[in-house]
Structure formats: structure tokens, C-alpha cells
Write a protein that holds these residues in place. Structure first.
Motif, PDB file in Angstrom:
ATOM      1  N   CYS A 172      38.808 -28.889 -13.858  1.00  0.00           N
ATOM      2  CA  CYS A 172      39.338 -27.597 -14.324  1.00  0.00           C
ATOM      3  C   CYS A 172      39.588 -27.620 -15.830  1.00  0.00           C
ATOM      4  O   CYS A 172      39.382 -26.615 -16.521  1.00  0.00           O
ATOM      5  N   CYS A 218      45.793 -28.557 -10.353  1.00  0.00           N
ATOM      6  CA  CYS A 218      45.649 -27.641  -9.228  1.00  0.00           C
ATOM      7  C   CYS A 218      46.877 -27.622  -8.323  1.00  0.00           C
ATOM      8  O   CYS A 218      46.957 -26.789  -7.413  1.00  0.00           O
ATOM      9  N   LYS A 250      47.732 -33.630 -10.865  1.00  0.00           N
ATOM     10  CA  LYS A 250      46.622 -32.682 -10.911  1.00  0.00           C
ATOM     11  C   LYS A 250      47.106 -31.280 -11.292  1.00  0.00           C
ATOM     12  O   LYS A 250      48.154 -30.826 -10.830  1.00  0.00           O
ATOM     13  N   TYR A 278      48.557 -24.221  -8.544  1.00  0.00           N
ATOM     14  CA  TYR A 278      47.809 -23.004  -8.235  1.00  0.00           C
ATOM     15  C   TYR A 278      48.430 -22.227  -7.079  1.00  0.00           C
ATOM     16  O   TYR A 278      48.468 -20.992  -7.104  1.00  0.00           O
TER      17      TYR A 278
END
Length: 459
Positions: free
Chosen positions: A224, A262, A260, A265
Motif C-alpha cells: 500500500c 491495513c 501493517k 482500514y
């Protein structure tokens, strides 16, 4: 055709392919979208807005980009290599966006086109500019190795992550990583004397370094930080707790060694779903005993209870509303009948990481069953084969006994012949018949076969 493909060099750091023309000897650089980090899709292609006609997005090495205005009067389009203005000298980059989508990009970056002063695009790159640009790029790897060695000799706690040369080769940007503040004034002097160029030091974080290098994540997609993330937010283990994830550092950490990106999210979605779940601080009371909370499916708003808090063999799902009703009944001193009145206990619909990583999940179990069923047949066949062999062996033994009996009968007949000759040579008719009968009776009493049925002796 193969020789042409082998002569093409893919520069994924800058998003282009480089090939030298065999006839003219010039370098041809072509923009390649698939290699670009932080690539943006032009979803406003074909839409015209006059205010963004001369503003372009130009990208350089890895994730460094900038907005420039076309002051050359030349027709500049997407994919062109252009020479742009720099703080000292000039730089060379690739046009990656044009048109109204540039205005949306500036808005997302917080750039006001009415108040900002954009640097200029001088012209489209010529063959001489590209040659000089490629010579500067060829020096980057060697320069980075020497820079790391010099920093280690000075005892500085820093790591040189990447080096980017300017298009004219007169300046270089050194990207470094350090946990704290580093006094690199002496280091800049050493670099200037060693490389004979202008030095610019730029500190980056571990996540930004991973974005510069690029790669693939555990999900199988591009990182990402190399794809679209530019603003890195702080991440803590509370994001993993909210999503009911295992606090395993090896699974929560990315290639940069940090948590991470993510993980943030879906935090808002999980927090919204958790707000609709009741808080269970003590077991639910039923007539057949207390039921303990052992598992929660946050997104489906299901809560799984078991009569044994240390076992997951029999668990019963209840939605959030049913749990509230049971809690209200327990508060009034009422105990429901039982969870076992449900049709059948179900297991939570989740898959552990061990099941996902099992190497035998693609094996065909039908073949194993067929092989297992075939084993008794093979044993029966082997037993039958053994019985046949034993029967054959018995027949051979009996045949040997019969042969021995026949041999002994022949020997006895040979011994009896001289006496027959001495007793009577009167005639071969009646006397021989009587002798044959008497000898036959004698052989019959001894269990021997008659002479007429005995086989001829072998020579």
C-alpha cells in the motif's frame, strides 16, 4: 526479436524502459505505467478544463512527484520526458498526469493553484539530456554503497536507504533512516569531497523506505505504501484488539518491521459493530447451568456460548438481541430453560491460520479410501496364493510317494523272474498264466499294482 527484447532495460524506479537504437545509437526512453509507484488512474480522461491545460504532474525516482507549469510553449503530453526547473540546475522527469485530474490531485495534496508558484517545464528532453540522465543514474548504486561505508566509519547511527541523482548529475539526494537526531554536518563535508556534487540529506521513516523499495504484501498485492498511501498515520495494537486479532508480532508486522497500515482500514467498521453488542461480564444463567462466552463474531453480531468455558466442542450461537433478553431475565431472577433446546450446536464460521496454511488441504481423500479398501483384497489374494502353493506342494509329495512305490514293485518283479523260469519251462501258455495270477495276487496283497498296469521301467 529475442535480441531486441534482451536489449530493453526496465527501470521500475522511474517507470520507464530504456533501449539503445542499433542504427542511430540514441537512447529511447518510453513511459511504462505498470512500473510506476503511486500510480494514479486518469478517470477524467477526455474532459477539458482550460485552467489546468498547462499544469502537469511530473514524477521522478520512486515516489517523488511534483506539479509543474508548461512555460516552454511546446506541446507536452502524457508520457513525455521533460526537463524541469530545480533549485540548482535542472532535473529530468516523466509526465504522468494531465488535464482536470491534476486539479483533483492538487486538492488532495493541499495545493492551491491560485496561490502556489509552480516550477517550470523548460522543454522536452533531447538525446543529450537523456544520455546525461542515464549516466547519473548509473552512479547511484556505487554512490550508495560508499555513502554507507563512510557513515559507518564516522560512527553515526543512521542508515542510507537510497540515493537519487538529479537529471544534470550535479546534485544527489541521500535518503537516510535514523531513530533519533543525527548530526551529519561532518558527513556532508566528507560526501562533498568524495563525490564532488551538491549534497541534500532527507530523513525518511521505515514505512517510507518500504514504499521506495516496493514489493508484495502477504495478501499478494502491491504494498500500500508503494501503491497509493502517502500520509502515514500512527498505528497501535489497540487496532488489532478491536478487530479481535491475535497479537502475534510476526503476523501484525509488515515488511518495514512496523505494524501493517491495513490494520487501520476496518477499525471504524468494527467499532461501529461493537457498539451494538451487549457487554457480557459474567456467564448467562440457565436452568441446566451457566453458559460462558467463548467467541464473538463482531461483524455478524453473533455471540457463542458454551457450558464448559475451557472447551469449544459444543458451542451455541446467540445474536445480540437474544443475549440482551437473557441478561434482562437473569437480572429479574428468571433462568431460561436451556441452550441445548436448539436444533444442534454449531461451530463459529471462521478459519484459523493453521487451516489456511495446511499443505494437505488440496489432497484427494477418495484415493486414500480406495487404497485402504484394496488392502483386505490384497491380503485375501495372498492367502489364497499361499493355499494354492501348499496344495501344489502336497501333490508333489504324493507323486513322489507313488513313484517310490512303483520303483519297489519293479524291483520285486525282477527278483521273482528267475524262480519262474526254474519252476517250469514246460510251456508258455497255461503255466505262465498261473504264475501271472499268483504274482498278481501277491502284489495285490502287498498293495502293489498289477504287472499289466505298471508303467515300463525307464532306462
Amino acid at each position: 526479436m529475442d535480441s531486441k527484447v534482451e536489449s530493453i532495460q526496465f527501470d521500475c524506479n522511474r517507470g520507464c524502459t530504456v533501449q539503445r537504437d542499433e542504427e542511430s545509437g540514441e537512447l529511447n526512453c518510453v513511459y511504462r505505467e505498470g512500473c510506476c509507484k503511486l500510480k494514479d488512474h486518469d478517470w477524467l480522461h477526455g474532459v477539458s478544463q482550460p485552467e489546468y491545460r498547462d499544469i502537469f504532474e511530473v514524477r521522478f525516482k520512486n515516489t517523488r512527484k511534483g506539479f509543474y507549469i508548461n512555460a516552454s510553449g511546446q506541446n507536452v503530453k502524457l508520457g513525455d520526458l521533460v526537463v524541469v526547473e530545480a533549485a540548482t540546475g535542472h532535473d529530468l522527469g516523466i509526465v504522468t498526469l494531465e488535464g482536470p485530474v491534476v486539479g483533483k490531485q492538487m486538492q488532495s495534496k493541499g495545493v492551491d493553484p491560485t496561490k502556489s508558484e509552480f516550477k517550470k517545464i523548460y522543454r522536452r528532453a533531447r538525446a543529450f539530456d537523456i544520455e546525461k540522465w542515464q549516466e547519473a543514474i548509473a552512479r547511484e548504486q556505487e554512490t550508495m554503497i560508499k555513502a554507507r561505508r563512510l557513515a559507518a566509519e564516522l560512527g553515526l547511527e543512521m542508515k542510507i536507504g537510497d540515493v537519487e541523482f538529479q537529471g544534470d548529475g550535479t546534485k544527489a539526494i541521500f535518503y537516510y533512516i535514523a531513530d533519533g537526531r543525527v548530526d551529519f554536518r561532518q558527513l556532508i563535508k566528507v560526501y562533498a569531497e568524495e563525490f564532488r556534487i551538491r549534497i541534500e540529506m532527507k530523513q525518511i521513516g521505515a514505512r517510507q523506505e518500504a514504499g521506495l523499495i516496493g514489493g508484495l504484501g502477504v495478501c499478494g498485492r502491491e504494498l500500500c505504501c508503494a501503491n497509493y498511501v502517502t500520509n502515514f498515520q500512527s498505528i497501535s495494537t489497540s487496532a488489532a484488539r478491536v478487530q479481535d486479532l491475535s497479537l502475534n508480532p510476526q503476523k501484525l508486522a509488515g515488511q518495514c518491521g512496523k505494524l501493517k497500515c491495513c490494520l487501520n482500514y476496518e477499525v471504524a467498521t468494527y467499532m461501529d459493530a461493537q457498539s451494538r453488542l451487549p457487554k457480557v461480564t459474567e456467564p448467562l444463567q440457565f436452568e441446566d447451568g451457566p453458559a460462558y462466552l467463548v467467541k464473538t463474531d463482531i461483524l455478524k453480531e453473533l455471540m457463542y456460548f458454551s457450558y464448559d468455558k475451557h472447551s469449544l466442542s459444543e458451542i451455541y450461537p446467540l445474536d445480540a438481541e437474544e443475549v440482551r433478553n437473557v441478561q434482562e431475565m437473569n437480572a429479574e431472577g428468571i433462568k431460561p430453560e436451556s441452550l441445548k433446546l436448539e436444533p444442534e450446536p454449531s461451530k463459529p464460521e471462521f478459519i484459523s491460520a493453521v487451516g489456511d496454511d495446511s499443505i494437505s488441504r488440496f489432497d484427494n481423500t477418495d484415493r486414500r479410501r480406495k487404497r485402504r479398501r484394496a488392502k483386505p483384497d490384497n491380503g485375501r489374494r495372498r492367502a489364497e496364493g499361499g493355499r494354492d502353493a501348499a496344495a501344489k506342494t502336497t501333490e508333489r509329495v504324493e507323486g513322489g510317494r507313488e513313484a517310490a512305490a512303483k520303483t519297489s514293485g519293479r524291483d520285486q518283479r525282477r527278483d521273482a523272474r528267475p524262480s519262474d523260469r526254474r519252476d517250469g519251462r514246460r510251456g508258455e501258455g497255461r503255466g505262465d498264466a498261473r504264475s501271472d495270477r499268483s504274482s498278481g495276487k501277491a502284489r495285490g496283497n502287498r498293495g502293489e499294482a498289477p504287472r499289466a498296469e505298471a508303467p515300463k521301467p525307464s532306462e
